[in-house]
Enzyme design. Structure first.
Site, mmCIF file in Angstrom:
data_model
loop_
_atom_site.group_PDB
_atom_site.id
_atom_site.type_symbol
_atom_site.label_atom_id
_atom_site.label_comp_id
_atom_site.label_asym_id
_atom_site.label_seq_id
_atom_site.Cartn_x
_atom_site.Cartn_y
_atom_site.Cartn_z
ATOM 1 C CG PHE A 72 -1.584 1.174 1.657
ATOM 2 C CD1 PHE A 72 -2.253 1.984 0.746
ATOM 3 C CD2 PHE A 72 -1.560 1.550 3.005
ATOM 4 C CE1 PHE A 72 -2.879 3.152 1.162
ATOM 5 C CE2 PHE A 72 -2.183 2.711 3.427
ATOM 6 C CZ PHE A 72 -2.829 3.516 2.508
ATOM 7 N N GLY A 103 1.681 -7.849 -0.940
ATOM 8 C CA GLY A 103 1.792 -6.825 -1.982
ATOM 9 C C GLY A 103 1.235 -7.307 -3.316
ATOM 10 C CG ASP A 134 11.722 -13.318 2.553
ATOM 11 O OD1 ASP A 134 12.050 -12.580 3.510
ATOM 12 O OD2 ASP A 134 10.770 -14.106 2.584
ATOM 13 C CB ILE A 135 13.410 -8.183 4.001
ATOM 14 C CG1 ILE A 135 12.276 -8.734 4.879
ATOM 15 C CG2 ILE A 135 12.911 -7.096 3.078
ATOM 16 C CD1 ILE A 135 11.797 -7.763 5.960
ATOM 17 C CD GLN A 178 2.392 -8.999 11.307
ATOM 18 O OE1 GLN A 178 1.382 -9.081 10.614
ATOM 19 N NE2 GLN A 178 2.402 -8.429 12.480
ATOM 20 C CB SER A 203 3.786 1.877 13.828
ATOM 21 O OG SER A 203 2.466 1.896 14.300
ATOM 22 C CE1 TYR A 227 3.276 -3.595 12.618
ATOM 23 C CE2 TYR A 227 2.471 -1.825 14.025
ATOM 24 C CZ TYR A 227 2.921 -2.266 12.795
ATOM 25 O OH TYR A 227 3.031 -1.374 11.754
HETATM 26 N N1 LIG Z 1 -0.860 1.393 6.960
HETATM 27 C C1 LIG Z 1 -0.679 2.050 8.099
HETATM 28 O O1 LIG Z 1 -1.586 2.731 8.610
HETATM 29 C C2 LIG Z 1 0.666 2.001 8.801
HETATM 30 C C3 LIG Z 1 0.787 2.701 9.988
HETATM 31 C C4 LIG Z 1 2.006 2.664 10.641
HETATM 32 C C5 LIG Z 1 3.071 1.975 10.100
HETATM 33 N N2 LIG Z 1 2.929 1.299 8.944
HETATM 34 C C6 LIG Z 1 4.121 0.595 8.411
HETATM 35 O O2 LIG Z 1 4.305 0.982 7.054
HETATM 36 C C7 LIG Z 1 4.876 -0.094 6.321
HETATM 37 C C8 LIG Z 1 4.070 -0.397 5.087
HETATM 38 O O3 LIG Z 1 2.765 -0.768 5.486
HETATM 39 P P1 LIG Z 1 1.574 -0.989 4.430
HETATM 40 O O4 LIG Z 1 0.332 -0.511 5.095
HETATM 41 O O5 LIG Z 1 1.961 -0.445 3.108
HETATM 42 O O6 LIG Z 1 1.529 -2.600 4.398
HETATM 43 P P2 LIG Z 1 1.494 -3.631 3.181
HETATM 44 O O7 LIG Z 1 1.201 -4.980 3.772
HETATM 45 O O8 LIG Z 1 0.592 -3.128 2.098
HETATM 46 O O9 LIG Z 1 2.993 -3.583 2.656
HETATM 47 C C9 LIG Z 1 4.013 -4.383 3.183
HETATM 48 C C10 LIG Z 1 4.758 -4.981 2.013
HETATM 49 O O10 LIG Z 1 5.854 -5.751 2.512
HETATM 50 C C11 LIG Z 1 5.931 -6.972 1.772
HETATM 51 N N3 LIG Z 1 6.616 -7.958 2.624
HETATM 52 C C12 LIG Z 1 6.175 -8.489 3.791
HETATM 53 N N4 LIG Z 1 7.076 -9.359 4.283
HETATM 54 C C13 LIG Z 1 8.125 -9.379 3.406
HETATM 55 C C14 LIG Z 1 9.353 -10.075 3.353
HETATM 56 N N5 LIG Z 1 9.699 -10.966 4.313
HETATM 57 N N6 LIG Z 1 10.197 -9.841 2.314
HETATM 58 C C15 LIG Z 1 9.853 -8.964 1.335
HETATM 59 N N7 LIG Z 1 8.682 -8.274 1.332
HETATM 60 C C16 LIG Z 1 7.832 -8.480 2.351
HETATM 61 C C17 LIG Z 1 4.499 -7.323 1.441
HETATM 62 O O11 LIG Z 1 4.375 -8.203 0.329
HETATM 63 C C18 LIG Z 1 3.893 -5.943 1.161
HETATM 64 O O12 LIG Z 1 3.979 -5.592 -0.198
HETATM 65 C C19 LIG Z 1 4.983 -1.261 7.300
HETATM 66 O O13 LIG Z 1 6.296 -1.284 7.826
HETATM 67 C C20 LIG Z 1 3.982 -0.906 8.383
HETATM 68 O O14 LIG Z 1 4.328 -1.511 9.609
HETATM 69 C C21 LIG Z 1 1.751 1.290 8.273
#
Ligand SMILES: NC(=O)c1ccc[n+]([C@@H]2O[C@H](COP(=O)([O-])OP(=O)(O)OC[C@H]3O[C@@H](n4cnc5c(N)ncnc54)[C@H](O)[C@@H]3O)[C@@H](O)[C@H]2O)c1
Length: 305
Positions: free
Chosen positions: A11, A36, A51-52, A74, A115, A139
């Site tokens: 996202f 994703g 993968d990270i 996650q 976060s 988390y």
């Molecule tokens: N959406 C929110 O409101 C929010 C708020 C605070 C923090 N965050 C942080 O922002 C970041 C992005 O969040 P988002 O909402 O876009 O989530 P999301 O799940 O849409 O994006 C996370 C991405 O990481 C990828 N991913 C997960 N594990 C992986 C791995 N082991 N290796 C490679 N890729 C991997 C997923 O495929 C995905 O595309 C995250 O770190 C989340 O903790 C989000």
């Protein structure tokens, strides 16, 4: 600049990748597509389905980079409570793996998606970066620990580390699971003609920030970041869930119906993040709530999701 974005098919990461491409940056996306979507990655970016936690399988294909922006994670708080080891592996071990990789790739800057969950049970609002943090989930704990690893790594390596504590992010492409998903849930329900569910009486407040503003924060001052630091990324304004429903009704032209349900266990009533430090860093969110919600509503209306 040449920038590696982890989680760039997600996202926030996909909006960020597009913003970097638009600035003329060379973007490499690393994402294992666990949540994703490949088609969200802008065509101008190089995509590695990787993968990270396994950087040895791909880091030699990347060359050097100027910066790493680490969003892969996650993102579900309840999942972290049920599977704390999984959360630790992806969110903490994964961050350390990316710090090591960033140094291997010669990156001078590292940005971490942290976060507001790091604050947890702190009642004095607005939440300030240098004030107390009492995470109440694995988390939040692992995001807090990841910030500490980042700051320690940055002081012991030639790197500037910036952690951005994101408030409740909303916008097109958000999934209904995970953090801050209330806007996505409401839009999805509205698009499918389903009645909305409000947990509690709707007076609870959140600091909602549009995803395009979050993308701008991650791209802000790349190449000239100032010293390592932790910044809130928020609007500094609160909106109650009932106010959110009212604005959504106005932008969608729908008569929004909702039911109330029991408050969710562990939900805090109010959240508001101070913008003072971020403003000193010259970052300020720009998108008014009504505009951001209108764009989000159109996305859910068109995609039916
Ligand atoms: N959406 C929110 O409101 C929010 C708020 C605070 C923090 N965050 C942080 O922002 C970041 C992005 O969040 P988002 O909402 O876009 O989530 P999301 O799940 O849409 O994006 C996370 C991405 O990481 C990828 N991913 C997960 N594990 C992986 C791995 N082991 N290796 C490679 N890729 C991997 C997923 O495929 C995905 O595309 C995250 O770190 C989340 O903790 C989000």
């Amino acid at each position: 600049m040449k920038v590696l974005v982890t989680g760039g098919a997600g996202f926030i990461g996909s909006h960020l990748s597009a913003a970097l491409v638009a600035r003329g940056d060379q973007v490499i996306v690393v994402d294992n597509l666990s949540t994703g979507t490949r088609s969200f990655v802008p065509p101008e970016a190089r995509f590695l389905d990787a993968d990270i936690l396994l950087p040895d399988t791909w880091k030699n294909d990347v060359g050097t980079v100027d910066a790493v922006i680490h969003l892969a994670a996650q993102i579900s708080v309840p999942f972290s409570e049920t599977y704390p080891m999984e959360d630790l592996r992806t969110n903490l071990q994964g961050t350390l793996a990316m710090l090591e990789t960033a140094s291997f790739l010669g990156a001078r800057e590292f940005r971490l998606a942290s976060s507001a969950a790091v604050y947890g049970d702190v009642s004095a609002l607005p939440l300030r970066e240098l004030g107390p943090s009492h995470p109440i989930s694995f988390y939040g704990l692992n995001k807090w620990a990841a910030e500490q690893y980042l700051l320690h790594w940055a002081t012991t390596h030639e790197m500037i580390g910036i952690a951005l504590r994101l408030a409740n992010v909303y916008g097109p492409r958000q999934r209904t699971a995970g953090e801050g998903g209330v806007v996505a849930m409401f839009c999805e329900a509205l698009a499918s003609g389903t009645t909305l569910t409000v947990h509690g009486d709707g007076s609870q407040t959140r600091d909602f920030i549009a995803v395009q503003d979050v993308a701008l924060a991650f791209a802000h001052r790349l190449g000239n970041p100032g010293p390592s630091a932790v910044y809130n990324v928020s609007t500094g304004t609160t909106t109650s869930v009932l106010d959110l429903i009212e604005v959504l009704g106005a932008v969608s032209g729908q008569n929004v119906r909702y039911l109330t349900a029991e408050p969710r266990i562990g939900d805090i009533h109010d959240s508001l993040l101070s913008t003072a430090l971020a403003e000193q860093w010259e970052f300020r969110a720009q998108t008014p709530l009504a505009q951001g919600l209108e764009e989000t509503w159109h996305y859910f209306q068109q995609t039916g999701r």
